[in-house]
Design an enzyme around this catalytic site. Sequence first.
Site, PDB file in Angstrom:
ATOM      1  CD  GLU A 169     -15.478  49.605 -10.622  1.00  0.00           C
ATOM      2  OE1 GLU A 169     -15.323  48.666  -9.804  1.00  0.00           O
ATOM      3  OE2 GLU A 169     -15.128  49.522 -11.798  1.00  0.00           O
ATOM      4  CE  LYS A 188     -17.730  42.690 -14.869  1.00  0.00           C
ATOM      5  NZ  LYS A 188     -17.380  43.950 -14.217  1.00  0.00           N
ATOM      6  CD  GLU A 205     -16.128  40.273 -10.385  1.00  0.00           C
ATOM      7  OE1 GLU A 205     -16.547  41.370 -10.791  1.00  0.00           O
ATOM      8  OE2 GLU A 205     -15.318  40.161  -9.442  1.00  0.00           O
ATOM      9  CD  GLU A 254     -22.100  44.682 -16.438  1.00  0.00           C
ATOM     10  OE1 GLU A 254     -21.523  44.908 -17.515  1.00  0.00           O
ATOM     11  OE2 GLU A 254     -21.688  45.132 -15.342  1.00  0.00           O
TER      12      GLU A 254
END
Length: 334
Positions: A259, A310, A316, A307
């Site tokens: 990541e 999240k 996030e 997203e």
Amino acid sequence: MAGHRACMFSVALALLGVLLGSIPAAVQSIGVCYGVNGDGLPSASEVVQLYQSNGITGMRIYFPDADALQALSGSNIDLIIDVANEDLASLASDRAAATAWVQTNVQAHQGLNIKYIAAGNEVGDQGGDTGNILPAMQNLDAALSAAGLGGIKVSTSVSQGVTAGYPPSQGTFSAGYMGPIAQYLATTGAPLLANVYPYFSYVDNQAQIDINYALFTSPGTVVQDGANAYQNLFDALVDTFYSALESAGAGSVNVVVSESGWPSAGGTAATTDNAQTYNQNLIKHVGQGTPKRPSAIEAYVFAMFNEDKKGPAEIEKHFGLFNPDKSPAYPISF
């Protein structure tokens, strides 16, 4: 004379082909993490098409999503499949559970290019018992080997918080469980999967770290570490992992960046300009490697989509390269 020029032109083309062939192709080293914690996301088959149309050659999924695995069949996209943290305990304590996991999530799906299985993601920080990681890895390796699938490498994905030390040459593992894991990886030939975020290092240390060092935009060397000169923080963080592996007696283990990314909203320095700058520079940079390891880096950008489920931190929700409607969050080229 014309024939001579044509011959020279052919030789020049051949030489150019050799030269181009010797340059690492960054596109071959870059994947994107596919998370599904959002509303209104496209179907798995649409997502695979979006990867292909953008030239993205690798994908990481955070659990063995049957829809994604079916859509990936025959796609030639390289794949990391995570074992969910909550499933590690059963795989660690019961080899039969690992065999069943491999049967259900690997053998039952044809036409996949599975490179790695990650036994958990940031275990401890994101839930789960770190004591389960190594036995789960061992049982998964045994199950894959018994199924004739020993080419799939088993590892675990860790945060940069498992390392300590500065400059990079002084890197060690600060988490005690990491030494045995590193030594085990050295015996299997699997890489260590590392989540590397210059963004968080910068935000936590703004007095010491210039944002250009974090964004790959510093004009020259920022940190001189012996013979190694660091112009960006990403390389320094990756090489800290390499030093930690060396100090654990596992210097042969490669690092795959499982990541890395930069948020486009929701927090300090989280803008579309910074996110675009970081991720585009990351894509350009991976072919060069780091000062300690100058061969091409395999890296996965986090993440494919913004997203909205999240959290808890707002930031996030904003790491995506694309919006749920498949429109780019900002321009990016692979």
